[in-house]
Enzyme design. Structure first.
Site, short mmCIF file in Angstrom:
data_model
loop_
_atom_site.label_atom_id
_atom_site.label_comp_id
_atom_site.label_asym_id
_atom_site.label_seq_id
_atom_site.Cartn_x
_atom_site.Cartn_y
_atom_site.Cartn_z
N ASP A 1 0.87 -1.17 0.00
CA ASP A 1 0.00 0.00 0.00
C ASP A 1 0.91 1.22 0.00
O ASP A 1 1.60 1.49 0.98
CB ASP A 1 -0.89 -0.01 1.26
N VAL B 1 -12.55 -8.96 -2.56
CA VAL B 1 -13.79 -8.39 -1.98
C VAL B 1 -13.74 -6.87 -2.09
O VAL B 1 -14.45 -6.17 -1.37
CB VAL B 1 -14.01 -8.80 -0.49
N ALA B 2 -12.89 -6.35 -2.99
CA ALA B 2 -12.77 -4.88 -3.12
C ALA B 2 -13.72 -4.39 -4.20
O ALA B 2 -14.90 -4.10 -3.93
CB ALA B 2 -11.33 -4.50 -3.41
N ARG B 3 -13.25 -4.34 -5.43
CA ARG B 3 -14.07 -3.94 -6.57
C ARG B 3 -13.67 -4.78 -7.77
O ARG B 3 -12.47 -5.01 -8.00
CB ARG B 3 -13.87 -2.46 -6.91
N ASP C 1 -16.08 -11.69 -4.84
CA ASP C 1 -17.36 -11.17 -4.33
C ASP C 1 -17.85 -10.02 -5.21
O ASP C 1 -19.00 -9.62 -5.12
CB ASP C 1 -17.14 -10.66 -2.89
N GLU D 1 -22.07 -5.61 -12.41
CA GLU D 1 -22.87 -6.33 -11.41
C GLU D 1 -24.35 -6.17 -11.68
O GLU D 1 -24.80 -5.03 -11.86
CB GLU D 1 -22.51 -5.83 -10.00
N HIS E 1 -21.65 -9.94 -4.23
CA HIS E 1 -21.30 -8.70 -3.52
C HIS E 1 -21.91 -8.72 -2.11
O HIS E 1 -22.73 -7.86 -1.76
CB HIS E 1 -21.78 -7.48 -4.31
N LEU E 2 -21.45 -9.69 -1.34
CA LEU E 2 -22.03 -9.89 0.00
C LEU E 2 -21.14 -9.37 1.12
O LEU E 2 -21.47 -9.53 2.29
CB LEU E 2 -22.27 -11.40 0.24
N GLY E 3 -20.00 -8.77 0.74
CA GLY E 3 -19.02 -8.39 1.75
C GLY E 3 -19.60 -7.63 2.93
O GLY E 3 -19.26 -7.88 4.09
N ALA E 4 -20.50 -6.69 2.63
CA ALA E 4 -21.03 -5.83 3.71
C ALA E 4 -22.33 -6.38 4.27
O ALA E 4 -22.93 -5.77 5.15
CB ALA E 4 -21.27 -4.43 3.16
N1 LIG Z 1 -17.31 -6.43 -1.00
C1 LIG Z 1 -17.85 -5.56 -0.18
O1 LIG Z 1 -19.03 -5.63 0.12
C2 LIG Z 1 -17.01 -4.48 0.39
C3 LIG Z 1 -17.22 -4.00 1.69
C4 LIG Z 1 -16.41 -2.98 2.18
C5 LIG Z 1 -15.44 -2.44 1.38
N2 LIG Z 1 -15.30 -2.89 0.11
C6 LIG Z 1 -14.27 -2.34 -0.76
O2 LIG Z 1 -13.01 -2.70 -0.22
C7 LIG Z 1 -12.06 -1.72 -0.58
C8 LIG Z 1 -11.31 -1.28 0.67
O3 LIG Z 1 -12.18 -0.68 1.58
P1 LIG Z 1 -11.60 0.01 2.90
O4 LIG Z 1 -12.75 0.37 3.73
O5 LIG Z 1 -10.53 -0.82 3.46
O6 LIG Z 1 -10.97 1.32 2.26
P2 LIG Z 1 -9.73 2.13 2.82
O7 LIG Z 1 -9.77 3.42 2.14
O8 LIG Z 1 -9.71 2.09 4.29
O9 LIG Z 1 -8.48 1.32 2.29
C9 LIG Z 1 -8.05 1.31 0.96
C10 LIG Z 1 -6.55 1.27 0.97
O10 LIG Z 1 -6.10 1.09 -0.36
C11 LIG Z 1 -4.90 1.81 -0.48
N3 LIG Z 1 -4.56 2.03 -1.86
C12 LIG Z 1 -4.96 3.03 -2.69
N4 LIG Z 1 -4.36 2.87 -3.89
C13 LIG Z 1 -3.60 1.77 -3.81
C14 LIG Z 1 -2.74 1.11 -4.73
N5 LIG Z 1 -2.57 1.55 -5.98
N6 LIG Z 1 -2.10 0.00 -4.31
C15 LIG Z 1 -2.27 -0.46 -3.05
N7 LIG Z 1 -3.06 0.13 -2.15
C16 LIG Z 1 -3.72 1.23 -2.52
C17 LIG Z 1 -5.15 3.07 0.30
O11 LIG Z 1 -3.95 3.68 0.67
C18 LIG Z 1 -5.91 2.55 1.49
O12 LIG Z 1 -5.05 2.28 2.58
C19 LIG Z 1 -12.84 -0.62 -1.27
O13 LIG Z 1 -12.77 -0.82 -2.65
C20 LIG Z 1 -14.25 -0.85 -0.80
O14 LIG Z 1 -15.18 -0.34 -1.71
C21 LIG Z 1 -16.04 -3.89 -0.39
O1 LIG Z 2 -18.10 -0.40 -0.71
C1 LIG Z 2 -18.81 -0.98 0.11
O2 LIG Z 2 -19.14 -0.48 1.18
C2 LIG Z 2 -19.22 -2.36 -0.18
O3 LIG Z 2 -18.90 -2.73 -1.46
C3 LIG Z 2 -20.64 -2.63 0.15
O4 LIG Z 2 -21.49 -2.27 -0.89
P1 LIG Z 2 -23.06 -2.46 -0.70
O5 LIG Z 2 -23.52 -1.36 0.18
O6 LIG Z 2 -23.65 -2.33 -2.05
O7 LIG Z 2 -23.26 -3.80 -0.07
#
Ligand SMILES: NC(=O)c1ccc[n+]([C@@H]2O[C@H](COP(=O)([O-])OP(=O)(O)OC[C@H]3O[C@@H](n4cnc5c(N)ncnc54)[C@H](O)[C@@H]3O)[C@@H](O)[C@H]2O)c1
Ligand SMILES: O=C(O)[C@H](O)COP(=O)(O)O
Length: 602
Positions: free
Chosen positions: A229, A288-290, A314, A319, A338-341
């Site tokens: 990161d 589970v990110a994007r 996920d 989507e 997309h069940l992460g949250a």
């Molecule tokens: N699947 C889901 O339902 C779900 C739920 C929550 C979050 N998410 C996704 O998970 C991801 C992370 O969420 P979070 O709450 O931890 O966010 P966050 O902002 O706390 O963490 C993201 C991290 O990524 C780092 N980053 C940015 N660019 C980067 C790169 N090029 N290489 C490496 N690291 C890099 C940032 O410095 C930061 O520390 C987001 O995409 C969020 O949308 C998905």
């Molecule tokens: O970015 C997020 O918070 C997660 O991907 C959750 O997305 P959702 O609210 O559509 O479940």
């Protein structure tokens, strides 16, 4: 300089709770500095900001909730707003509805496009994203329209991390495939031999909230954890026992790669043919990110080539993904929708977090989760409050002094202060000066969200200068000066020796005062409106002008005369509570000693 206060001077104290003295569409609400969200017992710092206050303009605001939101959040919203829960709207339906709404709440399933902001006709003031990722909101369009975007960044962190770990374990032990096989009447114990996690290296890409929680849990499973990161602190990583490494090292050494970065232009398809080719053969991927951080076609190729042994996903670029997607249908890929949250706890927490942020923003307050506006800490805002008012009023005065207002290009703002430069946050002041400069001459609504954008759009270059003074550093500023260059003035005396329109102000006893116009020192509190007259200094002038205004029952709140030398030219500044009629202003202009005058609205 002679100064004459009339008995009708307004109460100079500016109460913190008084919204009425703030510029019309702005309000500031002061609340506790700490709040506890129900999802965690950690206190969040609450920041306050100046933003649009819909409630004060139009009674109860309307909040459109476009995706399912937890009951606790809806209950909170309903105490303050009319809540319209309309799910599964088409883009067209959303655009139609939005013009009737002050706020919109979405999850990841709704695209909040430029068209949505354009269709809102300026009414939409807040978009609340009930979750973390804001890649479904057109932030540039929101900013251009002065619409605040807030998210709920903390309440689903643990849920997402737990889902990441669930996918990691399920993938390693073929849980989904084996489950489907047993349900299909098979018993294939040899086919579904898995791999162990203990002792394996997992690379966490994106060491933010979710990434670090995944790392913590992976350590608990006996894995060796590395993270990449570019913005993470090495100390924070060390505290969890995680080594921060380069991207190349992370992907080349990992047995498992877990993605936790936001989708940005820099992370878009960060896993692609080239990066897959640098990975260890047999690597396993969890996302589970994007979806967009992986080139999905390249992932299929890497799976088929045996570079990637398995993937657990996920999230997807599109989507829901197409039913016949090669990736989704791949035998070695485990998928969830997309069940992460999606845990009961996270959804309740997210709903409360976003409802609080949206209600706060509609009330002129902002939680620390604004995505497209600078944060101004509460204590800074409290201190700057009278200067915020001064800044806007100086902007308003300066622009009204310009003759033909289309050509303003260069504005210089000087802040005189004895504070160290990094101890004075001028973003809010600059935004308010911009508001003061632009709103009187256009129909554009300016706030902290769109001030810089609006100035840029109009070709307005605002430069800032700090003047260090020796005075006490108890108050943040001694004075603010606004200069407009390369323009003519309808009040020639406002032009300084160096050729710019110049107005300067100070805060005295909490009240904004105009203290300089051009080269003339004056002292008039910035309330109501102001008449500026240039005259030949002589006895009786205050009386003559005061009488004309008095005959029309216009209350003079403040008068002051600034002069170069006795019996030479002087500028008289007169504060008035009511707007004088045209006839009265003409009569003032006809007083023989008065050479020019201008009426300025605040
Ligand atoms: N699947 C889901 O339902 C779900 C739920 C929550 C979050 N998410 C996704 O998970 C991801 C992370 O969420 P979070 O709450 O931890 O966010 P966050 O902002 O706390 O963490 C993201 C991290 O990524 C780092 N980053 C940015 N660019 C980067 C790169 N090029 N290489 C490496 N690291 C890099 C940032 O410095 C930061 O520390 C987001 O995409 C969020 O949308 C998905
Ligand atoms: O970015 C997020 O918070 C997660 O991907 C959750 O997305 P959702 O609210 O559509 O479940």
């Amino acid at each position: 300089m002679a100064s004459f206060k009339t008995p009708a001077l307004k109460n100079p104290s500016l109460s913190l709770s008084s919204k009425s003295r703030l510029p019309s569409a702005f309000s500031v609400t002061f609340r506790d500095n700490l709040r506890f969200s129900r999802s965690s017992s950690r206190p969040h710092r609450r920041f306050l900001i100046v933003t649009a206050s819909s409630a004060s303009i139009s009674g109860k605001p309307t909040v459109l909730v476009a995706e399912k939101l937890g009951e606790a959040g809806l209950t909170l919203l309903k105490q303050f707003a009319n809540v319209d829960c309309s799910y599964n709207l088409s883009p067209e339906e959303l655009c139609t509805k939005i013009s009737l709404c002050d706020a919109l709440i979405v999850r990841s399933g709704t695209k909040v496009s430029r068209e949505v902001f354009e269709s809102s006709g300026g009414r939409l003031k807040v978009v609340g994203r009930a979750g973390v990722g804001i890649d479904n909101v057109d932030l540039a369009a929101a900013t251009e329209h002065g619409c605040l975007v807030v998210n709920a960044p903390t309440a689903n962190t643990v849920a997402a991390a737990e889902h990441g770990i669930a996918l990691l374990a399920a993938m390693a032990r073929n849980v989904a495939q084996a489950d489907a096989s047993v349900k299909a009447g098979k018993w294939q114990r040899n086919k579904y031999v898995g791999v162990s996690l203990v002792g394996k290296t997992i690379a966490v890409l994106g060491f933010g909230k979710v990434g670090s929680e995944v790392a913590r849990r992976a350590k608990g499973l006996g894995m060796h954890v590395v993270a990449h990161d570019p913005y993470a602190s090495a100390d924070r990583a060390r505290a969890i026992g995680v080594e921060l490494v380069s991207f190349e090292e992370a992907i080349a050494t990992a047995d498992f790669i877990s993605l936790h970065m936001p989708l940005t232009p820099a992370t878009n398809k960060i896993l692609n043919d080239e990066t897959f080719s640098k990975m260890k053969k047999g690597v396993r991927i969890i996302n589970v990110a994007r979806g967009g951080v992986i080139d999905e076609e390249a992932l299929v190729r890497a799976l088929d080539a045996g570079i990637v042994a398995q993937a657990a996903l996920d999230v997807f670029t599109e989507e829901p993904p197409k039913q016949d997607s090669q990736l989704v249908q791949h035998e070695r890929v485990t998928v969830t929708p997309h069940l992460g949250a999606s845990t009961m706890e996270a959804q309740e927490g997210v709903a409360i977090e976003i409802a609080e942020a949206v209600v706060g923003a509609l009330q002129g307050e902002l939680a620390a989760t604004a995505v497209n506006a600078p944060m101004v800490p509460a204590e800074v805002l409290t201190e700057l409050k009278p200067y915020v008012e001064l800044a806007e009023k100086l902007g308003r005065l300066a622009v009204q002094l310009v003759a033909g207002v289309s050509g303003i290009k260069n504005v210089k703002v000087s802040y005189a202060s004895s504070r160290a430069p990094d101890d004075l946050d001028t973003r809010l002041l600059r935004a308010m000066i911009t508001k003061g400069l632009i709103e009187p001459i256009s129909s554009v609504y300016v706030n902290l969200v769109n001030a810089d954008y609006t100035a840029k759009q109009r070709g307005l270059r605002i430069t800032e200068e700090r003047i260090m003074t020796d005075g006490s550093s108890e108050s943040p500023l001694e004075s603010i000066q606004v200069q407009i260059g390369n323009v003519e003035s309808k009040f020639a005396s406002a032009i300084s020796e160096s050729g710019e329109i110049k107005v300067e102000g100070r805060v005295k006893d909490g009240i904004a005062h105009l203290t300089k116009v051009g080269s003339f020192e004056v002292d008039v509190s910035l309330e109501g409106s102001i008449i500026l007259c240039r005259q030949v200094d002589q006895p009786g002038m205050i009386g003559k002008v005061g009488r004309i205004l008095g005959e029309e029952n216009v209350n003079v709140s403040f008068m002051s005369v600034g002069r170069i030398a006795p019996r030479k030219q002087a500028v008289m500044a007169i504060g008035v509570d009511e707007q004088p009629s045209k006839q009265s202003l003409q009569r003032i202009g006809q007083v023989p000693a008065i050479e020019e005058f201008v009426f300025l609205k605040l």
